[in-house]
Every structure is written in structure tokens, then in C-alpha cells.
Design an enzyme around this catalytic site. Structure first.
Site, PDB file in Angstrom:
ATOM      1  N   HIS A  55      37.474  48.028 -41.549  1.00 59.87           N
ATOM      2  CA  HIS A  55      36.527  48.406 -40.486  1.00 59.87           C
ATOM      3  C   HIS A  55      35.421  47.354 -40.354  1.00 59.87           C
ATOM      4  O   HIS A  55      35.036  46.977 -39.248  1.00 59.87           O
ATOM      5  CB  HIS A  55      35.831  49.743 -40.821  1.00 59.87           C
ATOM      6  CG  HIS A  55      36.716  50.942 -40.847  1.00 59.87           C
ATOM      7  ND1 HIS A  55      36.721  51.834 -41.890  1.00 59.87           N
ATOM      8  CD2 HIS A  55      37.607  51.421 -39.944  1.00 59.87           C
ATOM      9  CE1 HIS A  55      37.565  52.816 -41.630  1.00 59.87           C
ATOM     10  NE2 HIS A  55      38.127  52.585 -40.462  1.00 59.87           N
ATOM     11  N   ARG A  64      46.510  48.298 -36.700  1.00 57.26           N
ATOM     12  CA  ARG A  64      47.137  47.699 -37.880  1.00 57.26           C
ATOM     13  C   ARG A  64      48.619  47.453 -37.620  1.00 57.26           C
ATOM     14  O   ARG A  64      49.064  46.329 -37.545  1.00 57.26           O
ATOM     15  CB  ARG A  64      46.954  48.618 -39.101  1.00 57.26           C
ATOM     16  CG  ARG A  64      45.548  48.584 -39.659  1.00 57.26           C
ATOM     17  CD  ARG A  64      45.295  49.739 -40.555  1.00 57.26           C
ATOM     18  NE  ARG A  64      45.499  50.987 -39.831  1.00 57.26           N
ATOM     19  CZ  ARG A  64      45.065  52.169 -40.224  1.00 57.26           C
ATOM     20  NH1 ARG A  64      44.450  52.294 -41.359  1.00 57.26           N
ATOM     21  NH2 ARG A  64      45.261  53.247 -39.500  1.00 57.26           N
ATOM     22  N   LYS A  77      40.698  66.229 -38.704  1.00 61.16           N
ATOM     23  CA  LYS A  77      40.497  65.791 -40.092  1.00 61.16           C
ATOM     24  C   LYS A  77      39.365  66.571 -40.746  1.00 61.16           C
ATOM     25  O   LYS A  77      38.378  66.915 -40.088  1.00 61.16           O
ATOM     26  CB  LYS A  77      40.134  64.306 -40.127  1.00 61.16           C
ATOM     27  CG  LYS A  77      41.249  63.370 -39.714  1.00 61.16           C
ATOM     28  CD  LYS A  77      40.786  61.930 -39.838  1.00 61.16           C
ATOM     29  CE  LYS A  77      41.839  60.938 -39.416  1.00 61.16           C
ATOM     30  NZ  LYS A  77      41.286  59.573 -39.289  1.00 61.16           N
TER      31      LYS A  77
HETATM   32  O1  PNS Z   1      38.881  57.109 -37.293  1.00 60.60           O
HETATM   33  P1  PNS Z   1      39.578  58.161 -36.451  1.00 60.60           P
HETATM   34  O2  PNS Z   1      39.582  59.501 -37.162  1.00 60.60           O
HETATM   35  O3  PNS Z   1      40.953  57.753 -36.022  1.00 60.60           O
HETATM   36  O4  PNS Z   1      38.701  58.296 -35.122  1.00 60.60           O
HETATM   37  C1  PNS Z   1      39.051  59.196 -34.105  1.00 60.60           C
HETATM   38  C2  PNS Z   1      37.836  59.483 -33.198  1.00 60.60           C
HETATM   39  C3  PNS Z   1      36.693  60.065 -34.006  1.00 60.60           C
HETATM   40  C4  PNS Z   1      37.412  58.179 -32.539  1.00 60.60           C
HETATM   41  C5  PNS Z   1      38.308  60.485 -32.096  1.00 60.60           C
HETATM   42  O5  PNS Z   1      38.764  61.669 -32.715  1.00 60.60           O
HETATM   43  C6  PNS Z   1      37.207  60.788 -31.079  1.00 60.60           C
HETATM   44  O6  PNS Z   1      36.963  59.995 -30.190  1.00 60.60           O
HETATM   45  N1  PNS Z   1      36.533  61.956 -31.246  1.00 60.60           N
HETATM   46  C7  PNS Z   1      35.487  62.414 -30.373  1.00 60.60           C
HETATM   47  C8  PNS Z   1      36.032  63.470 -29.356  1.00 60.60           C
HETATM   48  C9  PNS Z   1      36.837  62.756 -28.297  1.00 60.60           C
HETATM   49  O7  PNS Z   1      36.287  62.143 -27.401  1.00 60.60           O
HETATM   50  N2  PNS Z   1      38.202  62.779 -28.425  1.00 60.60           N
HETATM   51  C10 PNS Z   1      39.079  61.928 -27.637  1.00 60.60           C
HETATM   52  C11 PNS Z   1      39.379  62.455 -26.285  1.00 60.60           C
HETATM   53  S1  PNS Z   1      40.560  63.724 -26.336  1.00 60.60           S
END
Ligand code: PNS
Length: 167
Positions: A18, A91, A42
Site C-alpha cells: 500500500h 496485484r 470484512k
Molecule cells: O481494501 P478493500 O477492503 O478492498 O477496500 C474496499 C473499499 C473499502 C474501498 C470498498 O469496500 C468501498 O469503497 N467501501 C465504501 C462503500 C462503497 O462506496 N462501496 C462501493 C460501491 S458499491
């Protein structure tokens, strides 16, 4: 016009992979918000505050990087910040399907938002927060996976919470 980007994620915990993406993004954009968001699928190990504190510490020298959090939709956060670009690290092919779906959904929710994928550096291709927690849970070596100052705390918490039977 200022190029403002958001690098969203769970960062539970932030890894060297990251951090590599944050560094490279900070060279590409005028402003980068690292947004610690909720991934409803999660269950996090570390609090939002702890995750943000770690990211703040390791990005201290990057003046155009700001660490933040938001509890709603990513596109709403982006609108609030005047940001047009979502940065994601890719990745392997295995990341693609999930990321592709999210990119299309975010674009549907807000037409003027684009997702930009950065290839993860070769040395971090195998690295993820989940694999860091798995190694830590069994007391394995975290050298090179996360910043040194985070290792002890991660090992302690992962063993306490994920492996409670081990004394
Ligand atoms: O590191 P991750 O867990 O893959 O990140 C995922 C994350 C947090 C970026 C994603 O779940 C997110 O954007 N969450 C906020 C709510 C949202 O906008 N969801 C996507 C549209 S459905």
C-alpha cells in the site's frame, strides 16, 4: 486544474505494498487522500483510528498526502473532496474481477469519476493485509511486509484476537 485523487481501502493493516502505491500516487497527483473506509464484507482487526495513525506516521514526509476516513459511499466522499480519480493497486488477475465490478459500480454512481489501476511493484505482488494477519496470527516474521514500527503491535493483536488459545 488540480488533479485530486483518492486511494481508498480497508488498510487493516497498511502494508508495504500500500505504501508503495501511496508514494507513487503522490508523485502523479497534486493531492492524494488516503481514505480508510468500511468494507461491509470484512470484519476489521484494527480500529479505524489505529489504521489511520499508522498510515499518517509512514506518510509523514509526503506533503500532498492526507489520511482521512468516511463512513458512506466512496463516490459521496469524492464529491465532498472535489476528487475525480480513484486509485487502486492491482496485484494479480485474481484482483481483477472484484476491482472491475467496483470500478464499474462507482462509475455508474458518478459518471465523472474514473478508476485508475496501478500495477503493484513486483516485490509486493504476493502481499495483502489478510496474509500479513495470517502470518502474524501464527507468530511469523513480518520483516519487509509492514513498516518495522508496526510489527510488534500487529503480532500482539493478531495472536490475542485471532489465536486466543495461544498463551
Ligand atoms: O481494501 P478493500 O477492503 O478492498 O477496500 C474496499 C473499499 C473499502 C474501498 C470498498 O469496500 C468501498 O469503497 N467501501 C465504501 C462503500 C462503497 O462506496 N462501496 C462501493 C460501491 S458499491
Amino acid at each position: 486544474m488540480k488533479r485530486i485523487a483518492v486511494y481508498p481501502g480497508s488498510f487493516d493493516p497498511v502494508t508495504n505494498g500500500h505504501i508503495d502505491i501511496i508514494r507513487r500516487s503522490s508523485r502523479t497527483f497534486d493531492k492524494v487522500y488516503v481514505a480508510v473506509l468500511v468494507n461491509s464484507s470484512k470484519k476489521p482487526l484494527f480500529s479505524i483510528e489505529q489504521r489511520m495513525e499508522w498510515i499518517r506516521k509512514v506518510t509523514q514526509g509526503l506533503d500532498n498526502v492526507e489520511v482521512d476516513t468516511f463512513s458512506g459511499l466512496l463516490v459521496d466522499y469524492m464529491r465532498e473532496k472535489g476528487a475525480g480519480i480513484i486509485i487502486k493497486g492491482l496485484r494479480a488477475v485474481s484482483d481483477f474481477e472484484y476491482e472491475f465490478q467496483m470500478a464499474l459500480m462507482n462509475h455508474k454512481l458518478s459518471k465523472d469519476i474514473e478508476t485508475l489501476f496501478m500495477m503493484t511493484s513486483a516485490k509486493y505482488q504476493y502481499l495483502s493485509s489478510s496474509i500479513v494477519k495470517e502470518v502474524a496470527r501464527h507468530g511469523g516474521c513480518l520483516d519487509g511486509l509492514v513498516p518495522d514500527e508496526m510489527k510488534e503491535e500487529i503480532l500482539k493483536k493478531a495472536q490475542q484476537v485471532l489465536n486466543p488459545d495461544v498463551k
